[in-house]
Write a protein that holds these residues in place. Sequence first.
Motif, PDB file in Angstrom:
ATOM      1  N   LEU A   1       0.802  -1.214   0.000  1.00  0.00           N
ATOM      2  CA  LEU A   1       0.000   0.000   0.000  1.00  0.00           C
ATOM      3  C   LEU A   1       0.846   1.280   0.000  1.00  0.00           C
ATOM      4  O   LEU A   1       0.281   2.378  -0.041  1.00  0.00           O
TER       5      LEU A   1
ATOM      6  N   LYS B   1      -4.540  -6.396  -3.173  1.00  0.00           N
ATOM      7  CA  LYS B   1      -3.915  -5.123  -2.846  1.00  0.00           C
ATOM      8  C   LYS B   1      -2.791  -4.771  -3.820  1.00  0.00           C
ATOM      9  O   LYS B   1      -2.530  -3.578  -4.071  1.00  0.00           O
TER      10      LYS B   1
ATOM     11  N   ARG C   1      -2.608  -1.639  -7.651  1.00  0.00           N
ATOM     12  CA  ARG C   1      -1.688  -0.486  -7.605  1.00  0.00           C
ATOM     13  C   ARG C   1      -1.584   0.135  -9.000  1.00  0.00           C
ATOM     14  O   ARG C   1      -1.551  -0.594 -10.012  1.00  0.00           O
TER      15      ARG C   1
END
Length: 1017
Positions: free
Chosen positions: A65, A116, A120
Amino acid sequence: MDKYQEQPHLLDHHLEGMMNSLLEIVWDSASPPPLVHLAFKFLYIITKTWETRYMLLLWLSMICLIPFDLARFDGNLVSLEGQARQPTMDRILDIAKCYLVVSDKARDAAAVLVSKFIVRPDVKQSRMADFLEWVLSMLSKSSSQTMEGTVIVNGMLQALAQLFKHGKREDCLPYAATVLECLDSCKLSESNQMVLRKLGMKLVQRLGLTFVKPKVAKWRYQRGCRSLAANLQAQGAAVQNQKREVAAAEAEADDDEEYDIPAEIENVVGVLKLERSRCNAAVGLNEILRGRASFNKACSDFSFQETDNAWHGGCLALAELGRRGLLLPSRIPDVVPVMLKALTYDEKRGACSVGSNVRDAACYVCWAFDASTSPALVIAAVFDRDVNCRRAASGTFPHGIDILTAADYFAVGNRVNCYLTISVYIAGFPEYTQPMIDHLVNMKINHWDSVIRELSTKALHNITPQAPEYMANVVLPRLLPLSVGSDLHTRHGAILACAEITHALCKLLKLFMFLAVAGGWQWLINDSLRHLTLVSSAARQHIKLVTQYVSELQNSEEMIRCGFSRALGALPRFLLKGRLQQVLEGLKKVTIISPEDVSFAEARRDALIAIAKVCQTVGVKGDGSQQEFVCRDNVDQIYATLLTGVTDYTTDSRGDVGGWVREAAMTSLMEVTLLLVQNEAELINASICKQIMCWLAQQSAEKIDKFRAHAGSVFLTLLHFDHPPVPHIPHREELERIFPRWQKETLNWNAASEAFPRITQLLGLPAYQYHVLLGLSVSVGGLTETTVRHLCLHTQWLSWVSVPLLTMLDQMLANGCFDMFTEQENHPFPVKLFTLCKEEIKRSKDIRKLRSSIGVFCGLIQFQGDMREKVFFQLFLLLCHPFPIIRKTTASQVYEMLLTYSDVVEPAIMEQATAILSDTNWEAELPVVRERRNCLCDLMKVPRPQLVAKLLPEALAAPSQSAFQAGSATFQTQMCSPCSSALPGEGEKTGTSPFQQQDDDMRWCRPQHCSTASVDG
């Protein structure tokens, strides 16, 4: 840590220190690997996740993240050895792919990492298409029918579901159609793996949300402000309503805007409607359609032609619509009828029913759009058959605090309490009284479950004081036509309801209100008693014609006898006054076994129960009239009838049906005895008391656990009753020592290992010895374990105990119970036993008895003296028995006998005898078998049994005494070969006689008496 799951806040102050201590070990490069793994294990225990790999994958998903481009971490991709290093992005992706195909919990963490990482901005441009291609290829190549394929498919579906959940719509939309097409080709709906079907359905939902343009329906129902203070301000609420109406009018043009719906949506909706996981499918369906077509599709499922699964799914869909505000107030009139039907949906399937899930979902519908004020929900909370539905329906109602105090989560868990107690309290509120009565009358008295029907009628009885006029003027006229209908369930419930309501009204008014319809009621009760299987004692409380009912006790149908027996037992005292002896005589006749009604065990059971109830109703008065009381003149007759029931050992295709009669007789004996003891104990004489206790002791040795437990319970109740004590109990002190008072409740009579060691101690008490031995004999003969203890022989037996007794003797002889008699030659005990057994099977055609006797004869071979020759001769007679099965069984057991008692014959003879026994076909024709049998006789030096000629009818008279004296034969009682009937004046003999037949022909009895004799015989 498990202790803190319910109150995790207790650990909050300590978690930081615990985590830091573990992380120091992990970060320390000097920590040995086992210590690092142990630290990760403790981290798992604290966080309730998986161990080392799981934690590392979760940390990696958090690292992904960071807002920086991952290319910045690559630096110089050339290693010190001059080889190119893999970029960070590829390394993370490879790790995720590696753990997506494992079978442990690390697979779940890898799916989270993918969701996750792929979304991106720097990764989705270069890696998203390749990753999805890899996932789809793995799905296509893997089969859900294999264990390895199931693991791979699970990982791929989790990755896709997480990806389409966290990814932006514009990023996932280009790939959604391809993923849906691949998912259709996998046919997950046909898989037997529930987890795969659930994951597939979850992915379909998210694909559908990807296809549809997100839009918030401005027309959706707004629940308003949830602040109590704001709701109390009526003026402010009105202003807010006006503002919402203006906003809705302004947005009407936007709502009418049309746009194209992707064609894939139809496929998605179809998949969700067919999904077996209806709860999740309903959520997904409403998320996708947002109310555009969900209401119509859900309502299409509410038809009685649909299955309970369709109803369940439809209710869940409606509940999700209401929960999201997509069910407008204008739709409420369409939903409420459906909801009311679903709240009472119950269909019988075989011995059980379906519909509890539908009723549970219907409660969810009520809460979803604030329909909790409906009386139907209160009724479901009290009268539903299943506890989960009652608990689901309980909540906020009008008078909610008062109702919930009485009908809380735990109170509604008891169905009887709900029907008989809570319902009465709730019916005290006027808005619930009539709906509850109507529900019981319309839905519950015709229920397929008889328990629900009976509870419903009792609830009507209890609620009657709340609305007596409504019951008398509306409910009863509605029930009377139902009580003579064709549906048995409805008829049963209506009859019970009529009786309960009338009884309640009578108690209220202290008189019978409906004398005008007495004739109709009397016919109704009479007709109902003829169908006992659906009539309980509640309908038998209003019976007048005693003479008519006594005459019905001799009806040729068993159920009619049962009905009127129980009806007589339920009569009030004023109807029995002056007719007691007539009733007792009629019930006594029902208990008598005759050839015509030998199978009427249920009628005999109910008659014995009725006798005890009649005695309790009329009461005891020693000097009173036998027409009105239990007195000196009729107490012996009552006891004689009840004691006769204890001897009922009738059996039929249903098994030991006499056990029902014995059980009822024991209960009635206890009730009548305690009644007399508490009133006039002098009416019980010593002889009666001894018979009662002895028969109960015999039944306490019963081989069937249920009957033994009941007999033992009654036995101890009478023994330890002290208000006042039962008089004349034989050997009371010894019994109290064997059965201490403190063990009355703890002794497990169902366990043979606990019951029989105590019962056998009664053999030392002379008064109980015979009956206990008789009960143990039946138990041993029935091959029950742990019962062969300390038995002795009796010479007289009832016919029903002969086979068990012979089996018991066989076991006792085999277990050496009579070894004390084997040392003395010609001891009278084995001689007497041999004579009795021989007499028992004389002229018998009972194969079970004959086969049981063979084992006894073989066991008697161990006794010395002349007994052995007699035993061999008897066994050799059975080797030529007319029944092949008896010949075969005899040969087998004689073979085993010779091997067991090898000292009875010489070794050389033993070898020849066993060869003959094993090599001969004993099921062959009698002449062949007889020749081999005679060889055995010669080997054992036992006289050959010889045949006598069939005499003509005029010569069948018994020979004179001089004729017997003329020969030197010793005559043995003989039977006809085909039918085993006694042959008058003839028999197999040893030696010579004037009647010796030289050609060894078959022997016959009178042809007209022998059903198996041939014409030329």
